[in-house]
Design a protein around this motif. Structure first.
Motif, PDB file in Angstrom:
ATOM      1  N   THR A   6      -0.379  -6.005   1.400  1.00 27.37           N
ATOM      2  CA  THR A   6       0.153  -4.707   1.843  1.00 27.37           C
ATOM      3  C   THR A   6       1.666  -4.666   1.796  1.00 27.37           C
ATOM      4  O   THR A   6       2.263  -3.639   2.072  1.00 27.37           O
ATOM      5  N   SER A   7       2.300  -5.796   1.447  1.00 28.61           N
ATOM      6  CA  SER A   7       3.760  -5.824   1.348  1.00 28.61           C
ATOM      7  C   SER A   7       4.150  -6.649   0.141  1.00 28.61           C
ATOM      8  O   SER A   7       3.462  -7.604  -0.226  1.00 28.61           O
ATOM      9  N   PRO A   8       5.271  -6.290  -0.517  1.00 23.37           N
ATOM     10  CA  PRO A   8       5.694  -7.013  -1.721  1.00 23.37           C
ATOM     11  C   PRO A   8       5.952  -8.491  -1.474  1.00 23.37           C
ATOM     12  O   PRO A   8       5.785  -9.311  -2.380  1.00 23.37           O
ATOM     13  N   ASP A   9       6.343  -8.868  -0.247  1.00 26.45           N
ATOM     14  CA  ASP A   9       6.615 -10.278   0.028  1.00 26.45           C
ATOM     15  C   ASP A   9       5.353 -11.061   0.381  1.00 26.45           C
ATOM     16  O   ASP A   9       5.405 -12.247   0.707  1.00 26.45           O
ATOM     17  N   GLU A  10       4.198 -10.385   0.321  1.00 22.01           N
ATOM     18  CA  GLU A  10       2.883 -11.017   0.494  1.00 22.01           C
ATOM     19  C   GLU A  10       2.688 -11.620   1.887  1.00 22.01           C
ATOM     20  O   GLU A  10       1.869 -12.520   2.079  1.00 22.01           O
ATOM     21  N   THR A  11       3.438 -11.115   2.872  1.00 21.58           N
ATOM     22  CA  THR A  11       3.301 -11.649   4.229  1.00 21.58           C
ATOM     23  C   THR A  11       2.154 -11.004   4.978  1.00 21.58           C
ATOM     24  O   THR A  11       1.625 -11.581   5.929  1.00 21.58           O
ATOM     25  N   ASP A  12       1.758  -9.811   4.575  1.00 23.73           N
ATOM     26  CA  ASP A  12       0.665  -9.101   5.236  1.00 23.73           C
ATOM     27  C   ASP A  12      -0.385  -8.723   4.206  1.00 23.73           C
ATOM     28  O   ASP A  12      -0.081  -8.493   3.037  1.00 23.73           O
ATOM     29  N   GLU A  13      -1.618  -8.631   4.649  1.00 19.09           N
ATOM     30  CA  GLU A  13      -2.671  -8.221   3.740  1.00 19.09           C
ATOM     31  C   GLU A  13      -3.766  -7.466   4.476  1.00 19.09           C
ATOM     32  O   GLU A  13      -3.970  -7.646   5.674  1.00 19.09           O
ATOM     33  N   ARG A  14      -4.413  -6.569   3.721  1.00 19.72           N
ATOM     34  CA  ARG A  14      -5.536  -5.815   4.271  1.00 19.72           C
ATOM     35  C   ARG A  14      -6.810  -6.630   4.091  1.00 19.72           C
ATOM     36  O   ARG A  14      -6.861  -7.561   3.285  1.00 19.72           O
ATOM     37  N   SER A  15      -7.842  -6.252   4.786  1.00 15.22           N
ATOM     38  CA  SER A  15      -9.106  -6.980   4.707  1.00 15.22           C
ATOM     39  C   SER A  15      -9.844  -6.628   3.425  1.00 15.22           C
ATOM     40  O   SER A  15      -9.576  -5.605   2.779  1.00 15.22           O
ATOM     41  N   ASP A  16     -10.784  -7.479   3.052  1.00 17.07           N
ATOM     42  CA  ASP A  16     -11.611  -7.217   1.887  1.00 17.07           C
ATOM     43  C   ASP A  16     -12.391  -5.922   2.071  1.00 17.07           C
ATOM     44  O   ASP A  16     -12.575  -5.148   1.126  1.00 17.07           O
ATOM     45  N   GLU A  17     -12.818  -5.650   3.296  1.00 20.92           N
ATOM     46  CA  GLU A  17     -13.550  -4.414   3.594  1.00 20.92           C
ATOM     47  C   GLU A  17     -12.686  -3.196   3.319  1.00 20.92           C
ATOM     48  O   GLU A  17     -13.160  -2.194   2.764  1.00 20.92           O
ATOM     49  N   ASP A  18     -11.405  -3.286   3.676  1.00 23.00           N
ATOM     50  CA  ASP A  18     -10.503  -2.151   3.448  1.00 23.00           C
ATOM     51  C   ASP A  18     -10.289  -1.909   1.957  1.00 23.00           C
ATOM     52  O   ASP A  18     -10.186  -0.757   1.518  1.00 23.00           O
ATOM     53  N   VAL A  19     -10.190  -2.980   1.174  1.00 23.42           N
ATOM     54  CA  VAL A  19     -10.022  -2.811  -0.269  1.00 23.42           C
ATOM     55  C   VAL A  19     -11.277  -2.178  -0.864  1.00 23.42           C
ATOM     56  O   VAL A  19     -11.198  -1.286  -1.709  1.00 23.42           O
ATOM     57  N   GLN A  20     -12.439  -2.627  -0.402  1.00 20.13           N
ATOM     58  CA  GLN A  20     -13.684  -2.053  -0.915  1.00 20.13           C
ATOM     59  C   GLN A  20     -13.789  -0.570  -0.599  1.00 20.13           C
ATOM     60  O   GLN A  20     -14.307   0.207  -1.404  1.00 20.13           O
ATOM     61  N   LYS A  21     -13.335  -0.166   0.556  1.00 22.18           N
ATOM     62  CA  LYS A  21     -13.332   1.261   0.889  1.00 22.18           C
ATOM     63  C   LYS A  21     -12.524   2.044  -0.136  1.00 22.18           C
ATOM     64  O   LYS A  21     -12.960   3.091  -0.637  1.00 22.18           O
ATOM     65  N   LEU A  22     -11.339   1.530  -0.447  1.00 22.67           N
ATOM     66  CA  LEU A  22     -10.479   2.215  -1.412  1.00 22.67           C
ATOM     67  C   LEU A  22     -11.125   2.250  -2.786  1.00 22.67           C
ATOM     68  O   LEU A  22     -11.108   3.286  -3.467  1.00 22.67           O
ATOM     69  N   VAL A  23     -11.691   1.139  -3.197  1.00 25.67           N
ATOM     70  CA  VAL A  23     -12.332   1.055  -4.507  1.00 25.67           C
ATOM     71  C   VAL A  23     -13.476   2.066  -4.609  1.00 25.67           C
ATOM     72  O   VAL A  23     -13.606   2.800  -5.598  1.00 25.67           O
ATOM     73  N   LYS A  24     -14.317   2.129  -3.597  1.00 20.42           N
ATOM     74  CA  LYS A  24     -15.435   3.085  -3.618  1.00 20.42           C
ATOM     75  C   LYS A  24     -14.926   4.526  -3.598  1.00 20.42           C
ATOM     76  O   LYS A  24     -15.492   5.401  -4.267  1.00 20.42           O
ATOM     77  N   PHE A  25     -13.873   4.750  -2.840  1.00 18.14           N
ATOM     78  CA  PHE A  25     -13.300   6.095  -2.777  1.00 18.14           C
ATOM     79  C   PHE A  25     -12.793   6.533  -4.152  1.00 18.14           C
ATOM     80  O   PHE A  25     -13.023   7.682  -4.581  1.00 18.14           O
ATOM     81  N   LEU A  26     -12.109   5.632  -4.859  1.00 19.23           N
ATOM     82  CA  LEU A  26     -11.628   5.952  -6.204  1.00 19.23           C
ATOM     83  C   LEU A  26     -12.804   6.254  -7.133  1.00 19.23           C
ATOM     84  O   LEU A  26     -12.757   7.207  -7.924  1.00 19.23           O
ATOM     85  N   GLY A  27     -13.863   5.441  -7.036  1.00 17.81           N
ATOM     86  CA  GLY A  27     -15.011   5.661  -7.899  1.00 17.81           C
ATOM     87  C   GLY A  27     -15.665   7.009  -7.658  1.00 17.81           C
ATOM     88  O   GLY A  27     -15.988   7.730  -8.607  1.00 17.81           O
ATOM     89  N   PHE A  28     -15.831   7.371  -6.395  1.00 19.51           N
ATOM     90  CA  PHE A  28     -16.531   8.627  -6.117  1.00 19.51           C
ATOM     91  C   PHE A  28     -15.666   9.847  -6.427  1.00 19.51           C
ATOM     92  O   PHE A  28     -16.184  10.863  -6.916  1.00 19.51           O
TER      93      PHE A  28
END
Length: 938
Positions: free
Chosen positions: A56-78
């Motif tokens: 979630t940040s360019p310095d890679e110090t923070d990250e979202r969960s795998d579940e959150d990424v899947q939500k975005l991926v499914k949203f893009l698909g639909f």
């Protein structure tokens, strides 16, 4: 959440097939795409790609969960085709202009509440193509621009900027009327219901939960969306229609008749015919070279493999070591190591030429077969260059579609997967190709996202990296910027790498990954930029650069001295000297800088001596046969003839594991001379007594700064002058290799050369630097920008592309290599007795094209030399006329459609423009023309 009938009545696709009218409800296609992209995210993306999408940040110090990424991926698909829920799209006529089908679907929409749809005309419907309309709708509802841009670009090219004024400017395209609120109401309600349904299916409670993404993340997500959309839009796996994917349904059926879960499972089971590589940890206790290839690791190999095993965040690995040491094996072991450490699930290996790529393909294929057998899986491979369809070894691989993987006996094989073709080719997990396929990562081109998607999940190996010129380097560095942004491990191989280029490769990766060439916290050895140690291993591990210069152990490759002799003879005298050298046996290699010179020399080879000529002006099947014959004769474990002369161009200097007893070479830059010398005494074999000491003869030096027009046209004179100066009478291998290369490419060494020794060196250096700057500036014209992170979207990422490169692979390749566009033709013999293939040897009887397949005819291709076609459009028109005159049926043939024929007469000659062409099975294609005095000129 049950959808209203106005939503389920919308169509996404329609067609008339097999005497039946078919359609696909929009909600079904969106669900198909959602299911497909979610599966691809979970089962097709590599671990490293999924990890990249979490940051979630360019310095890679923070990250979202795998579940959150899947939500975005499914949203893009639909939501990718939500722009089809507009009157601008729903009023579109079918491609086949089936009025009855179109009318039926419009009536269905009217019955579902879309009144006046058949009465209203939209004057500017084309101003709102459904991809842009989809982006406008999503951003209207509050979706971040960085995500909306992905929807707007899912047909290959994102908009220049966010379509903020689309709905206001073209209101009727979205709501059927510009002003009538009652007519608009049903369209607004439909779009909002679809949007809310997409949020719910994806797992979002509100639009505020949809995150922003970085530009590199958006590029990967766009590529994944394009792939998912293409897959979800495929009705069948192949043209034979024997395996269903996502077929249309009869017009009398509705979305309620479709079980989307079963439909998806059936499609993905039919499509997924390739196994997944699960990299294993490479043991350094048990020699990995012994287990894979049956030989004991050399000290350099063992040390490099051990050093890579100790990395934690591998970025770039640069291996500088002598030719013949086994760098290919180092790279393949490294690919296994890096994939295990970093989470990649594929490999791309890039090489300078089609010939070197063909030779490497067999080695990679053998390695991959071992991996497949060890895992009891089938792995697909792709050979990526313009003549791949003519490579017999590649064509003999089984198509994955034809394998029953339920039978254990069919597992453990290397296959090809025909679905991954065209722009999808790079998505194949294991690919071997010409370097163009990597350089194109930096060229603005429609659907570039697919190339980034395909490469971002692989370990990338770049062989012979020194072979690329200043122009190509600019594309290489930009591609490396993006590979750095994706955290892709890169293995770079070279025997002769200038330190300036080594430094540029490293800093390009750092800039791509961290945004700066020297990021905060970067650690490196003192004077790392100036080291001339050789062999040398440079390992970029996160922000730490390690360099290994000591390789303990005893090697079977003992240091040796190479004798260097300068000769300046005419062609006939030279050939006599070569013949004398091998009078008592031996293999002599002659590497020259132009095809013309190779052909001229070949004419003086005595008929009594075995002879091979290799250059680019032979028919494709002949070239492949020659390369295979060469490997069988003087490759590793080859059946060496007692006496042979091999003449070739630069194709002989790179990546070919061949061995000469004595070598002659035209003057060239130092690194290339050393590369050519790498084919000299390469293997541990018995040699003729007179040739036990390796001897290198350098041709074409008439005096200081005098190298002949042809040599100076191929290589920068400044580099030839420095090579001439620093090239002594002996070269210590490997000790002198890096020293000599750095002397030539480091301009500070010019101070060691006096004006008497090399007149006009200062002038040539200035011209060299001017040319370097021009090449760099020219290369930037059509390049994508470097990766950008904070608040940057993919809007405008592909603006100002070069014309006609989206559908013309040759033109795109020529752009990244900065070569003049040339014509590829099918060479045939046209006589009063009929049309025949041009024979491989003079003794062969010509084959009539009436008795052979169109595929075999299509293989008879050759590239016309660029001087012959100064006006390429005029040449194309002339050849189109000839082709339609003599071969009118070609346009209806799948193999020959669009091909150009160059018919030769009974003497295998033809005139093209002002030039006379002649083809010989011994010498290849030559060209000449008469000057004003009637004399032939070349």
């Amino acid at each position: 959440m049950k959808l209203h009938k106005n939503v389920t009545a919308l169509w996404a696709k329609k067609n008339f097939e097999h005497d039946e009218q078919l359609w696909l409800p929009l909600v079904i296609h969106l669900t198909d795409a959602k299911n497909t992209i979610n599966w691809l995210y979970n089962h097709w993306l590599s671990d490293s790609q999924r990890q990249l999408l979490k940051y979630t940040s360019p310095d890679e110090t923070d990250e979202r969960s795998d579940e959150d990424v899947q939500k975005l991926v499914k949203f893009l698909g639909f939501t990718h085709d939500i722009g089809k829920a507009t009157p601008a799209f729903q009023k579109k006529r079918s491609y086949i202009r089936d009025d009855y089908l179109d009318d039926q679907l419009v009536e269905k929409l009217i019955r579902s509440g879309f009144s006046e749809l058949d009465e209203s005309d939209l004057s500017s419907a084309r101003a709102s193509p459904h991809a842009i309309a989809g982006e406008a709708i999503l951003e209207h509802y509050g979706v971040p621009n960085s995500v909306g841009a992905i929807i707007g670009g899912h047909h290959g090219s994102p908009a220049q900027e966010a379509p903020r004024k689309q709905i206001v400017t073209y209101t009727a395209n979205y709501y059927l009327s510009d002003t009538d609120a009652e007519i608009q109401k049903i369209w607004k309600q439909t779009q909002k219901e679809l949007f809310d349904y997409g949020l719910k299916l994806s797992g979002y409670q509100s639009v505020e939960e949809v995150p922003m993404v970085t530009q590199p993340q958006a590029v990967i997500l766009e590529g994944l969306l394009i792939m998912a959309d293409w897959l979800a839009s495929s009705e069948y796996l192949t043209n034979d229609e024997d395996a269903e994917l996502f077929p249309l349904i009869p017009l009398n059926e509705s979305s309620e008749d479709v079980d989307t879960v079963t439909r998806f499972q059936n499609a993905i089971n039919n499509w997924n015919s390739t196994g997944e590589w699960v990299p294993q940890q490479v043991s350094t206790t048990n020699d990995p070279y012994k287990t894979r290839w049956g030989f004991k690791a050399r000290p350099v190999q063992a040390t490099i493999t051990k050093a890579i095993s100790e990395t934690r965040d591998p970025g770039m690995i640069i291996v500088e070591a002598p030719t013949g040491l086994g760098k290919t094996e180092i790279a393949l072991v490294a690919a296994e190591q890096l994939a295990y450490i970093d989470g990649e699930d594929g490999v791309f290996m890039g090489l300078p030429t089609q010939s070197t790529t063909n030779a490497m393909f067999d080695r990679v294929n053998d390695w991959l077969e071992k991996l497949a057998k060890s895992q009891d899986e089938n792995f697909s491979i792709k050979l990526m260059h313009g003549k791949a369809q003519f490579n017999k070894h590649y064509q003999n691989l089984t198509n994955a579609v034809n394998i029953d993987d339920a039978d254990p006996k069919n597992l453990g094989a290397v296959t090809v997967n025909s679905w991954f073709s065209g722009k999808k080719s790079i998505l194949t997990k294991f690919t071997v190709g010409t370097i163009d396929n990597l350089l194109l990562m930096a060229l603005k081109q429609k659907h570039l996202f697919l190339r980034h998607l395909g490469l971002s999940g692989k370990v990338v190996i770049i062989d012979e990296v020194h072979a690329y010129d200043a122009y190509m380097n600019q594309y290489l560095y930009r591609a490396i910027n993006w590979l750095g942004a994706y955290h892709v491990p890169i293995v770079i191989l070279s025997a002769t790498l200038p330190k300036e280029k080594r430094n540029a490769l490293i800093t390009s990766y750092l800039k791509g990954r961290y945004g700066k060439r020297s990021p905060k916290g970067f650690e490196a050895p003192a004077n790392w930029q100036d080291t001339e140690a050789y062999p040398l291993l440079s390992v970029l591990d996160g922000k730490k650069l390690n360099q290994v210069t000591e390789f303990a152990g005893r090697s079977d490759q003992a240091p040796f001295g190479l004798q260097v002799n300068r000769i300046n003879l005419d062609d006939e005298e030279l050939m006599q000297a070569v013949v004398n050298q091998i009078a008592n046996g031996g293999i002599a290699g002659i590497i020259v800088n132009t095809v013309k010179r190779a052909q001229a020399l070949a004419k003086f080879v005595p008929q009594s001596i075995d002879f091979m000529l290799l250059h680019s002006s032979f028919l494709a099947p002949t070239r492949e046969m020659q390369e295979e014959k060469l490997q069988q004769a003087i490759g590793k474990n080859g059946q060496r003839p007692s006496k042979m002369i091999v003449i070739g161009t630069q194709v002989l200097e790179q990546s070919l594991d061949i061995d000469f007893d004595v070598l002659y070479t035209d003057i060239a830059p130092m690194d290339l001379i050393l590369q050519r010398a790498g084919r000299l005494h390469r293997h541990h074999i018995t040699r003729p007594k007179e040739l036990q000491t390796p001897q290198l003869f350098v041709m074409g030096i008439s005096g200081p700064g005098e190298y002949g027009d042809a040599n100076e046209a191929v290589y920068q004179k400044y580099l030839l002058m420095k090579t001439d100066h620093f090239l002594g009478k002996t070269i210590a291998i490997p000790g002198d290799i890096s020293v000599l290369v750095q002397k030539v490419y480091d301009q500070e060494s010019d101070a060691e050369i006096t004006a008497d020794e090399m007149p006009e060196l200062d002038k040539e250096r200035e011209m060299f630097n001017d040319n370097l700057k021009k090449e760099r500036d020219k290369a930037q014209a059509f390049q994508v920008g470097a990766p950008r992170y904070r608040k940057h979207t993919i809007h405008g990422w592909l603006d100002r592309t070069k014309p006609n490169i989206d559908t013309d692979e040759q033109r795109a390749n020529a752009t990244v290599r900065d070569i003049k566009e040339t014509l590829e033709v099918i060479l045939l013999q046209h006589t009063s007795e009929g049309d025949f293939l041009v024979t491989d040897t003079q003794s062969d009887k010509p084959k009539s094209i009436q008795n052979i397949s169109s595929q075999e005819i299509a293989q008879q291709v050759i590239r016309v030399p660029s001087p012959v076609t100064p006006d390429i459009d005029r040449a194309i028109k002339h050849l189109e006329t000839l082709t339609s005159k003599y071969y009118p049926d070609w346009q209806a043939d799948v193999w020959l459609k669009g091909a150009l024929a160059l018919p030769l007469d009974k003497n295998l000659s033809a005139d093209l423009g002002d030039w006379h062409l002649n083809y010989s099975s011994r010498f290849g294609l030559s060209y000449s023309k008469e000057d004003d005095n009637g004399k032939a000129t070349l």
